[in-house]
Design a protein around this motif. Sequence first.
Motif, PDB file in Angstrom:
ATOM      1  N   ALA A 100       0.880  -1.267   0.305  1.00  0.00           N
ATOM      2  CA  ALA A 100       0.173   0.279  -0.600  1.00  0.00           C
ATOM      3  C   ALA A 100       1.002   1.521  -0.242  1.00  0.00           C
ATOM      4  CB  ALA A 100      -0.979  -0.085   1.388  1.00  0.00           C
ATOM      5  N   ARG A 101       1.789   1.035   0.663  1.00  0.00           N
ATOM      6  CA  ARG A 101       2.762   2.240   0.288  1.00  0.00           C
ATOM      7  C   ARG A 101       3.389   2.644  -0.043  1.00  0.00           C
ATOM      8  NH1 ARG A 101       7.990   2.172   2.865  1.00  0.00           N
ATOM      9  NH2 ARG A 101       7.927   0.315   3.975  1.00  0.00           N
ATOM     10  N   THR A 102       4.269   1.704  -1.193  1.00  0.00           N
ATOM     11  CA  THR A 102       4.944   1.393  -2.119  1.00  0.00           C
ATOM     12  C   THR A 102       4.408   1.946  -3.335  1.00  0.00           C
ATOM     13  OG1 THR A 102       5.674  -0.629  -2.513  1.00  0.00           O
ATOM     14  CG2 THR A 102       6.761   0.362  -0.793  1.00  0.00           C
ATOM     15  N   GLY A 103       3.189   0.965  -3.385  1.00  0.00           N
ATOM     16  CA  GLY A 103       2.716   0.993  -4.875  1.00  0.00           C
ATOM     17  C   GLY A 103       2.814  -0.788  -5.940  1.00  0.00           C
ATOM     18  N   GLY A 104       4.130  -1.517  -5.153  1.00  0.00           N
ATOM     19  CA  GLY A 104       4.242  -2.356  -5.448  1.00  0.00           C
ATOM     20  C   GLY A 104       3.509  -3.454  -5.774  1.00  0.00           C
ATOM     21  N   ALA A 105       3.594  -4.880  -5.714  1.00  0.00           N
ATOM     22  CA  ALA A 105       3.148  -6.203  -5.753  1.00  0.00           C
ATOM     23  C   ALA A 105       4.070  -6.853  -4.652  1.00  0.00           C
ATOM     24  CB  ALA A 105       2.865  -6.575  -6.927  1.00  0.00           C
ATOM     25  N   VAL A 106       3.366  -7.741  -4.321  1.00  0.00           N
ATOM     26  CA  VAL A 106       4.098  -9.289  -3.396  1.00  0.00           C
ATOM     27  C   VAL A 106       3.656 -10.178  -4.063  1.00  0.00           C
ATOM     28  CG1 VAL A 106       3.990 -10.071  -1.312  1.00  0.00           C
ATOM     29  CG2 VAL A 106       3.631  -7.797  -1.490  1.00  0.00           C
ATOM     30  N   VAL A 107       4.436 -11.213  -3.823  1.00  0.00           N
ATOM     31  CA  VAL A 107       4.839 -12.355  -4.839  1.00  0.00           C
ATOM     32  C   VAL A 107       5.206 -13.237  -3.199  1.00  0.00           C
ATOM     33  CG1 VAL A 107       6.019 -14.412  -6.596  1.00  0.00           C
ATOM     34  CG2 VAL A 107       5.061 -12.314  -6.715  1.00  0.00           C
ATOM     35  N   HIS A 108       4.220 -14.003  -3.129  1.00  0.00           N
ATOM     36  CA  HIS A 108       4.341 -15.125  -1.691  1.00  0.00           C
ATOM     37  C   HIS A 108       4.799 -16.309  -2.555  1.00  0.00           C
ATOM     38  CE1 HIS A 108       3.567 -18.046   1.324  1.00  0.00           C
ATOM     39  NE2 HIS A 108       4.903 -17.281   1.447  1.00  0.00           N
ATOM     40  N   PRO A 138      -5.902 -10.319   5.368  1.00  0.00           N
ATOM     41  CA  PRO A 138      -7.082  -8.978   4.476  1.00  0.00           C
ATOM     42  C   PRO A 138      -5.641  -8.501   4.164  1.00  0.00           C
ATOM     43  CG  PRO A 138      -6.710  -9.181   6.838  1.00  0.00           C
ATOM     44  CD  PRO A 138      -6.103  -9.837   6.806  1.00  0.00           C
ATOM     45  N   GLY A 139      -6.828  -8.007   2.148  1.00  0.00           N
ATOM     46  CA  GLY A 139      -6.322  -7.142   1.345  1.00  0.00           C
ATOM     47  C   GLY A 139      -5.265  -7.970   0.805  1.00  0.00           C
ATOM     48  N   ALA A 140      -4.404  -9.376   1.728  1.00  0.00           N
ATOM     49  CA  ALA A 140      -3.460  -9.803  -0.071  1.00  0.00           C
ATOM     50  C   ALA A 140      -3.909 -10.198  -1.631  1.00  0.00           C
ATOM     51  CB  ALA A 140      -3.365 -11.227   0.823  1.00  0.00           C
ATOM     52  N   LYS A 141      -4.893  -9.764  -1.510  1.00  0.00           N
ATOM     53  CA  LYS A 141      -5.397 -10.576  -2.878  1.00  0.00           C
ATOM     54  C   LYS A 141      -5.119  -8.974  -3.366  1.00  0.00           C
ATOM     55  CE  LYS A 141      -9.126 -13.196  -2.297  1.00  0.00           C
ATOM     56  NZ  LYS A 141     -10.273 -13.855  -3.071  1.00  0.00           N
ATOM     57  N   ASP A 142      -5.578  -8.264  -3.297  1.00  0.00           N
ATOM     58  CA  ASP A 142      -5.649  -6.909  -3.785  1.00  0.00           C
ATOM     59  C   ASP A 142      -4.561  -6.105  -4.600  1.00  0.00           C
ATOM     60  OD1 ASP A 142      -8.159  -6.538  -3.551  1.00  0.00           O
ATOM     61  OD2 ASP A 142      -7.877  -5.190  -1.086  1.00  0.00           O
TER      62      ASP A 142
END
Length: 379
Positions: A192-200, A221-225
């Motif tokens: 949310a802070r950086t606009g980056g995407a997370v890959v787990h 919560p929010g992970a899928k966003d």
Amino acid sequence: MRPRPARLERLPEQYFVNLLGRVAAAAAEAGPPLIDLGRGNPETGPPEHVVEALRASALDPAVHGYAPIRGLARTKQALAHRYREVYDVTVDPETEIALIPGTKTGIVELALALCDDGDTLLLPDPYYPDYASGPALAGANLATFELRSELGWSPDLEAAPAAAALYLNYPSNPCAVCAPEGVFADAVEWAARTGGAVVHDAAYVDIVYDGRRPESFLGTPGAKDIGVEMWSMSKTYGMAGWRLGFVVGNAEIVERINLLNDHSRVGVFLPLQAAAVAALEGPEDSVHERVEAYARRRNAIAAILPEPPVCEGTFFVWLRLPDGITAETLLTEHRVAVAPGEGFGPSGAGWARVSLAVSDETIAAGAERLHAAFAAVAA
Ligand SMILES: Cc1ncc(COP(=O)(O)O)c(C=O)c1O
């Protein structure tokens, strides 16, 4: 022929290819048989009902043509079923799941799907070495930040810099820790802070010990966003050679992977998808037996070490090497192969990864050699 394109020149050394070569060369030298605890290759295959599903499907002459490019709805429904039953997470099989031929492929494709030229892909260090390949091919930069053993190898994501993508991996290869409390929520905040995407990377999600429960990043919560999870058939069901995995979560990222699929492959062999359905919806006994076997071997290794190693999950033990011992001396002087920690990034220096994906006998023999090596420097 013209020189290699720059994108190939940018590829880093392939750690595992080098390691296999180094171990094979040492094995060929004179001495007692080498014990290989360096590789992470499941030592047993899937349960019989899965192999039978492959066989039964392959007997149908209609299944040998091209498969639908984006995979069968039935296969995605079976993974959605597993997400619901095991991880308590709801995913839409149509829009939130893509098939890939193993997560190793997904690791590279997600970098291509998330990073433009000059973007940055961010990794906690130590990290699974294959994560460095995707940014090299995508023309992106790799940035790392240090994890520390004193902090339980837990990342400080509040301090982490901006990037196009952040890769996380729990249970962690090589650090063998499960997701520290709050890290998944911090990752959502980082995005949310950086606009980056997370890959787990959830390759080892089901291989956890001591009463821990398998945990999906998508349960946060929010992970899928803001992100996706890579899920693999390889470790949970001993199907590493079969080559099937999934990208699960954010529909836009899943669509990007499907777009790459449209342009670079022609579906997954239908009998493999039938076998995957049988595995994903069938009895879980083999998964529990696998975890029990790894826990037994972990305990056998832990029993001979001067200090307790890390092993909350994965089929690896992550251990600190005493002064005077390196992975190289273990290989050449004691003829036991382990994966050198520095190969997983500078923060892994002085550590080693020991595989439990071998027989009980190999573990017993390997433990004896490690014990002798450690005793020699303690004396
Ligand atoms: C952390 C991690 N991610 C991904 C993979 C690749 O798994 P797959 O067989 O799904 O390609 C591995 C394999 O060892 C791994 O250790």
